[in-house]
Design a protein around this motif. Structure first.
Motif, mmCIF file in Angstrom:
data_model
loop_
_atom_site.group_PDB
_atom_site.id
_atom_site.type_symbol
_atom_site.label_atom_id
_atom_site.label_comp_id
_atom_site.label_asym_id
_atom_site.label_seq_id
_atom_site.Cartn_x
_atom_site.Cartn_y
_atom_site.Cartn_z
ATOM 1 N N PRO A 80 0.834 -1.201 0.000
ATOM 2 C CA PRO A 80 0.000 0.000 0.000
ATOM 3 C C PRO A 80 0.864 1.244 0.000
ATOM 4 N N ALA A 81 0.348 2.316 -0.610
ATOM 5 C CA ALA A 81 1.065 3.585 -0.549
ATOM 6 C C ALA A 81 0.903 4.151 0.848
ATOM 7 N N PRO A 82 1.939 4.811 1.400
ATOM 8 C CA PRO A 82 1.781 5.408 2.731
ATOM 9 C C PRO A 82 0.710 6.495 2.715
ATOM 10 N N ALA A 83 0.183 6.805 3.905
ATOM 11 C CA ALA A 83 -0.851 7.842 3.987
ATOM 12 C C ALA A 83 -0.275 9.171 3.528
ATOM 13 N N LYS A 84 -1.106 10.020 2.879
ATOM 14 C CA LYS A 84 -0.592 11.282 2.349
ATOM 15 C C LYS A 84 -0.932 12.479 3.239
ATOM 16 N N THR A 85 -2.170 12.897 3.231
ATOM 17 C CA THR A 85 -2.488 14.168 3.894
ATOM 18 C C THR A 85 -3.633 14.011 4.869
ATOM 19 N N SER A 86 -3.888 15.048 5.622
ATOM 20 C CA SER A 86 -5.102 15.067 6.441
ATOM 21 C C SER A 86 -5.945 16.255 5.987
ATOM 22 N N GLY A 87 -7.169 16.295 6.440
ATOM 23 C CA GLY A 87 -8.017 17.423 6.078
ATOM 24 C C GLY A 87 -9.333 17.289 6.808
ATOM 25 N N SER A 88 -10.043 18.363 6.985
ATOM 26 C CA SER A 88 -11.290 18.246 7.729
ATOM 27 C C SER A 88 -12.478 18.295 6.784
ATOM 28 N N THR A 89 -13.560 17.687 7.203
ATOM 29 C CA THR A 89 -14.767 17.669 6.387
ATOM 30 C C THR A 89 -15.965 17.850 7.291
ATOM 31 N N GLU A 90 -17.083 18.132 6.666
ATOM 32 C CA GLU A 90 -18.333 18.196 7.420
ATOM 33 C C GLU A 90 -18.839 16.783 7.652
ATOM 34 N N ALA A 91 -19.864 16.674 8.505
ATOM 35 C CA ALA A 91 -20.459 15.366 8.744
ATOM 36 C C ALA A 91 -20.987 14.790 7.432
ATOM 37 N N VAL A 92 -20.979 13.459 7.362
ATOM 38 C CA VAL A 92 -21.380 12.802 6.111
ATOM 39 C C VAL A 92 -22.870 12.959 5.849
ATOM 40 N N SER A 93 -23.249 12.856 4.557
ATOM 41 C CA SER A 93 -24.673 12.949 4.219
ATOM 42 C C SER A 93 -25.287 11.558 4.213
ATOM 43 N N LEU A 94 -26.611 11.520 4.029
ATOM 44 C CA LEU A 94 -27.330 10.247 4.104
ATOM 45 C C LEU A 94 -27.036 9.304 2.945
ATOM 46 N N GLU A 95 -26.369 9.832 1.901
ATOM 47 C CA GLU A 95 -26.092 8.979 0.746
ATOM 48 C C GLU A 95 -25.304 7.734 1.168
ATOM 49 N N ILE A 96 -24.353 7.946 2.071
ATOM 50 C CA ILE A 96 -23.558 6.802 2.516
ATOM 51 C C ILE A 96 -24.460 5.844 3.277
ATOM 52 N N GLY A 97 -25.397 6.412 4.054
ATOM 53 C CA GLY A 97 -26.305 5.580 4.835
ATOM 54 C C GLY A 97 -27.050 4.597 3.968
ATOM 55 N N SER A 98 -27.598 5.075 2.830
ATOM 56 C CA SER A 98 -28.383 4.142 2.018
ATOM 57 C C SER A 98 -27.473 3.119 1.350
ATOM 58 N N LEU A 99 -26.262 3.533 1.011
ATOM 59 C CA LEU A 99 -25.322 2.581 0.416
ATOM 60 C C LEU A 99 -24.990 1.464 1.419
ATOM 61 N N VAL A 100 -24.767 1.869 2.670
ATOM 62 C CA VAL A 100 -24.416 0.883 3.694
ATOM 63 C C VAL A 100 -25.579 -0.076 3.923
ATOM 64 N N LEU A 101 -26.788 0.474 4.016
ATOM 65 C CA LEU A 101 -27.937 -0.403 4.238
ATOM 66 C C LEU A 101 -28.086 -1.369 3.065
ATOM 67 N N GLY A 102 -27.844 -0.863 1.856
ATOM 68 C CA GLY A 102 -27.904 -1.716 0.672
ATOM 69 C C GLY A 102 -26.873 -2.835 0.786
ATOM 70 N N MET A 103 -25.686 -2.471 1.259
ATOM 71 C CA MET A 103 -24.634 -3.482 1.367
ATOM 72 C C MET A 103 -24.956 -4.515 2.441
ATOM 73 N N MET A 104 -25.542 -4.063 3.557
ATOM 74 C CA MET A 104 -25.927 -5.003 4.604
ATOM 75 C C MET A 104 -26.993 -5.974 4.048
ATOM 76 N N ARG A 105 -27.890 -5.433 3.207
ATOM 77 C CA ARG A 105 -28.918 -6.294 2.596
ATOM 78 C C ARG A 105 -28.238 -7.299 1.660
#
Ligand SMILES: Cc1ncc(COP(=O)(O)O)c(C=O)c1O
Length: 475
Positions: A80-105
């Motif tokens: 694996p390539a070593p880690a590069k940078t850090s950075g801040s972000t806002e809280a995630v949106s619900l899009e990831i939520g539906s993807l995760v639920l889909g994956m659990m299904r």
């Protein structure tokens, strides 16, 4: 001259064994012949055999497993390539939520090859034995089994957990532990206890997708800190973040983190705990993979370095015994009362029967034997899967080299869109976890996580080949 000849000889021996590894004569995860047999087979001295093995280790083709000798790693893939940078972000949106639920299904869909959810195949777990214990316990103690348990959790289980904590370097009393519905609830309760909406929480990048969901639900901001595939969280980046803004908590998986499989070195763990303590930042340590080490020793928990009650250690039996039993726990340090209160508000108590069963199973002494087998199985499967990825994926693919756990993190060439690839893979009967699920900032578009806790078969190998073909078409 003599030296040159000797040099050439150990290189020749190394090359020969490298070929045998690459052509599959020595399978990934299998033990390599002893030095004595190499020396006999190749008519070389023990010193030459030893040098040849040193070369193979340097080429990452074999690795030493303390007390059990040398074994075959995977064939010639980029680390694996070593880690590069850090950075801040806002809280995630619900899009990831539906993807995760889909994956659990998808993970429950029996027709898919299950590389998606990080769930162990039931055949690796002592299900029958555990269910027998459960039946015996509820039959022999019917009143206990149907009653509400105390909010803190089933005492005999907490006693067993306190004993096991010693293996990871901590002397905990049963009164310092609260049982939970899995590690997920343990992390949720811990975050609820130490943060309020709008606070900033440091997480690894990439990190466990369930954690991102919890942050979102609690309206917390995720500050993603670069995490190295071998050594874990970047401490300089963390220090910079602490200097820059108020951090309410730091959540991390230092032992075989998900998805990277990194294992933070012991001294770095001590430094991290010290750094967080100096800034009065609580550390929420998720240790669900801590028992699944491939080397000789169990990694020490961050908790074992904690002199200030600032580490909240969370874990469960989901990766080692029975994910469906939902038995987990947290040792919250100075936040014990706050976590207990959160547990009461959200669930009152943990189901009693499964806690009784796990407590009795641990007391019976079979757990360590089971863990020894499980570690060896996962180690072999991770190596096997790595070899197949190396063989079938396009050149330029990079792959992690986890020393524990059961997931692999694969970086495919630029241009591969793992979200689009996921849809194509599902149509072909294969699930995996696309990279963008593992970061609040949706990076890692050309990455995927593969669950290796799947019994190996020709069909599994063919599924990896199909994924490799898809990656090649998209790159
Ligand atoms: C890092 C990590 N934490 C927590 C969990 C969830 O554990 P549990 O099933 O015990 O809630 C997982 C499952 O994938 C995980 O990978």
């Amino acid at each position: 001259m003599a030296e040159n000849t000797a040099t050439a000889r150990y290189q020749q021996v190394a090359d020969k064994y490298a070929d045998l590894i690459r052509n599959g004569t020595f399978e990934p995860g299998s033990r390599v012949p002893s030095l004595r047999s190499i020396s006999r087979q190749m008519s070389v001295s023990m010193t030459t055999a030893m040098e040849a093995y040193r070369v193979l280790e340097e080429r990452d083709l074999i690795a030493a497993r303390p007390k059990s000798g040398l074994y075959v790693r995977c064939c010639g893939i980029l680390p694996p390539a070593p880690a590069k940078t850090s950075g801040s972000t806002e809280a995630v949106s619900l899009e990831i939520g539906s993807l995760v639920l889909g994956m659990m299904r998808d993970a429950k869909a029996g027709h898919l090859v299950p590389f998606g959810a990080a769930v162990p195949n039931p055949t690796f777990l002592p299900t029958e034995a555990l269910n027998r214990v459960l039946a015996r316990e509820v039959r022999s103690k019917p009143e206990t089994s149907q009653a509400y348990d105390s909010v803190q959790g089933f005492e005999p289980l907490r006693e067993q957990l306190a004993r096991r904590a010693l293996n990871a370097g901590s002397a905990l009393s049963p009164n310092e532990i609260i049982t939970t519905n899995g590690a997920h609830q343990a992390v949720y309760l811990s975050l609820s206890a130490v943060t309020k909406p709008g606070d900033t929480v440091v997480v690894e990048k990439p990190t466990y997708v369930g954690l991102l969901q919890v942050l979102e639900a609690l309206q917390l901001r995720a500050l993603e800190v670069a995490t190295d595939p071998e050594e874990g969280l970047c401490l300089e980046c963390l220090d910079e973040a602490i200097q820059r803004e108020r951090i309410a908590a730091c959540v991390l998986v230092p032992s075989f983190g998900n998805p990277l499989g990194h294992n933070m070195p012991t001294e770095k763990r001590a430094d991290l705990v010290e750094m967080l303590a100096a800034a009065e930042v609580p550390a929420i340590e998720d240790d669900v993979y801590g028992e699944l080490y491939f080397d000789r020793d169990r990694p020490r928990t961050l908790k074992s370095f904690d002199n200030n009650g600032l580490v909240l250690l969370c874990s469960s039996f989901s990766k080692t015994l029975a994910p469906g039993y939902r038995v987990g726990w947290v040792a919250p340090g100075r936040f014990l009362k706050a976590v207990e209160h959160q547990k009461y508000i959200t669930s009152v108590a943990t189901p009693t029967p499964t806690q009784m069963a796990v407590a009795a199973y641990l007391k019976g002494g079979a757990y360590d034997r089971h863990l020894r087998r499980l570690r060896s199985t996962y180690c072999g499967l991770v190596a096997r899967m790595s070899a197949s990825v190396a063989e079938y994926f396009p050149s330029g693919t990079r792959i992690t080299r986890p020393r524990g756990g059961h997931v692999l993190w694969v970086e495919m060439p630029d241009g591969v869109d793992s979200m689009a690839m996921y849809q194509l893979a599902i149509q072909r009967g294969i699930s995996f976890a696309p990279g963008p699920m593992f970061s609040a900032s949706r990076e890692f578009s050309n990455f995927m996580r593969l669950n290796c806790a799947v019994p190996w078969s020709d069909a599994v190998d063919a599924a990896i080949r199909t994924l490799g073909d898809l990656a090649r078409e998209m790159s």
